[in-house]
Design a protein around this motif. Structure first.
Motif, PDB file in Angstrom:
ATOM      1  N   VAL A  11      17.258  31.822  44.809  1.00  0.00           N
ATOM      2  CA  VAL A  11      17.744  30.674  45.513  1.00  0.00           C
ATOM      3  C   VAL A  11      16.741  29.839  44.473  1.00  0.00           C
ATOM      4  O   VAL A  11      17.284  28.756  43.907  1.00  0.00           O
ATOM      5  CB  VAL A  11      17.538  30.361  46.738  1.00  0.00           C
ATOM      6  CG1 VAL A  11      17.474  28.897  47.284  1.00  0.00           C
ATOM      7  CG2 VAL A  11      18.459  31.102  47.486  1.00  0.00           C
ATOM      8  N   LYS A  12      15.432  29.702  44.603  1.00  0.00           N
ATOM      9  CA  LYS A  12      14.864  28.990  43.848  1.00  0.00           C
ATOM     10  C   LYS A  12      15.061  28.889  42.162  1.00  0.00           C
ATOM     11  O   LYS A  12      15.122  27.822  41.725  1.00  0.00           O
ATOM     12  CB  LYS A  12      13.262  29.297  43.903  1.00  0.00           C
ATOM     13  CG  LYS A  12      12.835  28.759  45.343  1.00  0.00           C
ATOM     14  CD  LYS A  12      11.313  29.307  45.699  1.00  0.00           C
ATOM     15  CE  LYS A  12      10.289  28.559  45.285  1.00  0.00           C
ATOM     16  NZ  LYS A  12       8.934  28.715  45.515  1.00  0.00           N
ATOM     17  N   GLY A  13      15.426  30.053  41.724  1.00  0.00           N
ATOM     18  CA  GLY A  13      15.865  30.275  40.410  1.00  0.00           C
ATOM     19  C   GLY A  13      17.174  29.382  39.899  1.00  0.00           C
ATOM     20  O   GLY A  13      17.204  28.891  39.007  1.00  0.00           O
ATOM     21  N   ALA A  40      23.850  24.777  42.059  1.00  0.00           N
ATOM     22  CA  ALA A  40      22.999  25.955  42.325  1.00  0.00           C
ATOM     23  C   ALA A  40      23.852  26.691  42.802  1.00  0.00           C
ATOM     24  O   ALA A  40      23.491  28.308  42.702  1.00  0.00           O
ATOM     25  CB  ALA A  40      21.774  25.435  42.752  1.00  0.00           C
ATOM     26  N   GLY A  41      24.785  26.328  43.580  1.00  0.00           N
ATOM     27  CA  GLY A  41      25.801  27.362  44.516  1.00  0.00           C
ATOM     28  C   GLY A  41      24.982  27.863  45.739  1.00  0.00           C
ATOM     29  O   GLY A  41      25.017  28.903  46.127  1.00  0.00           O
ATOM     30  N   VAL A  42      24.131  26.844  46.377  1.00  0.00           N
ATOM     31  CA  VAL A  42      23.091  27.434  47.438  1.00  0.00           C
ATOM     32  C   VAL A  42      23.310  26.316  48.462  1.00  0.00           C
ATOM     33  O   VAL A  42      23.932  25.304  48.255  1.00  0.00           O
ATOM     34  CB  VAL A  42      21.650  27.262  47.183  1.00  0.00           C
ATOM     35  CG1 VAL A  42      21.234  28.221  45.904  1.00  0.00           C
ATOM     36  CG2 VAL A  42      21.055  25.812  46.774  1.00  0.00           C
ATOM     37  N   ASN A  50      12.812  25.132  50.607  1.00  0.00           N
ATOM     38  CA  ASN A  50      11.942  25.292  49.434  1.00  0.00           C
ATOM     39  C   ASN A  50      11.384  24.105  48.899  1.00  0.00           C
ATOM     40  O   ASN A  50      10.219  24.104  48.257  1.00  0.00           O
ATOM     41  CB  ASN A  50      12.555  26.412  48.426  1.00  0.00           C
ATOM     42  CG  ASN A  50      13.165  27.443  48.598  1.00  0.00           C
ATOM     43  OD1 ASN A  50      12.061  28.374  48.747  1.00  0.00           O
ATOM     44  ND2 ASN A  50      13.966  27.774  49.014  1.00  0.00           N
ATOM     45  N   TYR A  51      12.052  22.935  49.036  1.00  0.00           N
ATOM     46  CA  TYR A  51      11.610  21.805  48.433  1.00  0.00           C
ATOM     47  C   TYR A  51      11.718  20.614  49.360  1.00  0.00           C
ATOM     48  O   TYR A  51      12.813  20.780  50.393  1.00  0.00           O
ATOM     49  CB  TYR A  51      12.416  21.474  47.040  1.00  0.00           C
ATOM     50  CG  TYR A  51      12.497  22.731  46.050  1.00  0.00           C
ATOM     51  CD1 TYR A  51      11.141  23.063  45.448  1.00  0.00           C
ATOM     52  CD2 TYR A  51      13.441  23.533  46.071  1.00  0.00           C
ATOM     53  CE1 TYR A  51      11.264  23.888  44.644  1.00  0.00           C
ATOM     54  CE2 TYR A  51      13.577  24.709  44.977  1.00  0.00           C
ATOM     55  CZ  TYR A  51      12.043  24.718  44.354  1.00  0.00           C
ATOM     56  OH  TYR A  51      12.303  25.826  43.404  1.00  0.00           O
ATOM     57  N   ASP A  52      11.139  19.432  49.053  1.00  0.00           N
ATOM     58  CA  ASP A  52      11.255  18.337  49.826  1.00  0.00           C
ATOM     59  C   ASP A  52      12.010  17.569  49.062  1.00  0.00           C
ATOM     60  O   ASP A  52      12.589  16.404  49.874  1.00  0.00           O
ATOM     61  CB  ASP A  52       9.783  17.756  50.298  1.00  0.00           C
ATOM     62  CG  ASP A  52       8.778  18.346  51.219  1.00  0.00           C
ATOM     63  OD1 ASP A  52       9.610  19.014  51.936  1.00  0.00           O
ATOM     64  OD2 ASP A  52       7.762  18.431  51.088  1.00  0.00           O
ATOM     65  N   VAL A  57      11.243  20.150  42.641  1.00  0.00           N
ATOM     66  CA  VAL A  57      11.789  21.141  41.873  1.00  0.00           C
ATOM     67  C   VAL A  57      11.105  21.295  40.426  1.00  0.00           C
ATOM     68  O   VAL A  57      10.505  22.077  39.977  1.00  0.00           O
ATOM     69  CB  VAL A  57      13.256  21.253  41.879  1.00  0.00           C
ATOM     70  CG1 VAL A  57      13.623  22.021  40.766  1.00  0.00           C
ATOM     71  CG2 VAL A  57      13.934  21.145  43.042  1.00  0.00           C
ATOM     72  N   LEU A  58      10.708  19.949  39.791  1.00  0.00           N
ATOM     73  CA  LEU A  58      10.334  19.571  38.687  1.00  0.00           C
ATOM     74  C   LEU A  58       8.629  20.126  38.595  1.00  0.00           C
ATOM     75  O   LEU A  58       8.395  20.982  37.657  1.00  0.00           O
ATOM     76  CB  LEU A  58      10.305  18.095  38.115  1.00  0.00           C
ATOM     77  CG  LEU A  58      11.431  17.745  37.637  1.00  0.00           C
ATOM     78  CD1 LEU A  58      11.263  16.094  37.275  1.00  0.00           C
ATOM     79  CD2 LEU A  58      11.929  18.433  36.341  1.00  0.00           C
ATOM     80  N   ILE A  59       8.147  19.901  39.784  1.00  0.00           N
ATOM     81  CA  ILE A  59       6.702  20.167  39.670  1.00  0.00           C
ATOM     82  C   ILE A  59       6.459  21.634  39.830  1.00  0.00           C
ATOM     83  O   ILE A  59       5.886  22.218  39.210  1.00  0.00           O
ATOM     84  CB  ILE A  59       6.041  19.402  41.028  1.00  0.00           C
ATOM     85  CG1 ILE A  59       5.838  17.986  40.671  1.00  0.00           C
ATOM     86  CG2 ILE A  59       4.604  20.072  41.255  1.00  0.00           C
ATOM     87  CD1 ILE A  59       5.577  17.094  41.786  1.00  0.00           C
TER      88      ILE A  59
END
Length: 187
Positions: A11-13, A40-42, A50-52, A57-59
């Motif tokens: 998912v992160k990928g 992303a299809g998620v 995974n992210y706020d 995502v960039l970081i």
């Protein structure tokens, strides 16, 4: 690795690739979370697990690149600032040149610079905030970052070894005894 962790990495990928894809089409500030998860299809819940934010995502992407770099180097902090490691740094930044340029052109180069500063602080270890060595680290990484950005923006026509040679001569880092001696001349 268990199946949930593997699925989460996938998912992160997908999210990371989707963000890079969208950044080639439009300004980062115009990318929405909805657009990002659709590309992303998620599911939205997968994103927020995974992210706020999209900045996270960039970081994470930058941290992943620096972690790969850290795992690839074979030295301790006493011999980190060498010609070979400067070469390795320029080669690595060139390898991720499109991503680095995207960050820079979309106004997020400061995120990369902040992460590079953090990375080098970890290499140098703990020191007082007002120590001369800490200032030297920031000068060094600022010079490395700016040199790499100009080099990559100009198409990285010179070899990493030539750029590292120029950089090392400017910083008083010896280029002797390495297998990849710079070929160019400082003009």
């Amino acid at each position: 690795m268990d199946k949930r962790k593997e699925a989460n990495l996938r998912v992160k990928g997908h999210i990371a690739r989707a963000l890079l894809e969208l950044m080639h089409k439009k300004s980062f500030s115009h990318i929405t979370i909805s657009e990002l998860i659709q590309t992303a299809g998620v599911a939205r819940v997968s994103f927020y697990r995974n992210y706020d934010s999209k900045e996270d995502v960039l970081i994470t992407l930058i941290e992943d690149v620096l972690e790969q770099y850290w795992n690839a180097i074979d030295c301790d902090e006493d011999d980190y600032y060498t010609y070979e490691n400067v070469c390795r740094g320029f080669r690595y930044l060139k390898k991720y040149g499109d991503f680095v340029l995207d960050l820079y052109q979309f106004g997020y180069g400061s995120i990369l610079l902040e992460q590079l500063n953090w990375f080098h602080e970890q290499v140098a270890g703990s020191m007082p905030n007002n120590s001369i060595e800490k200032y030297q680290i920031y000068m060094y990484i600022g010079a490395l970052y700016n040199t790499a950005m100009v080099w990559i923006q100009n198409g990285a026509k010179e070899s990493a070894e030539d750029i590292a040679g120029i950089f090392c001569r400017m910083w008083g880092i010896s280029c002797n005894g390495t297998e990849n001696q710079p070929q160019g001349q400082v003009g």
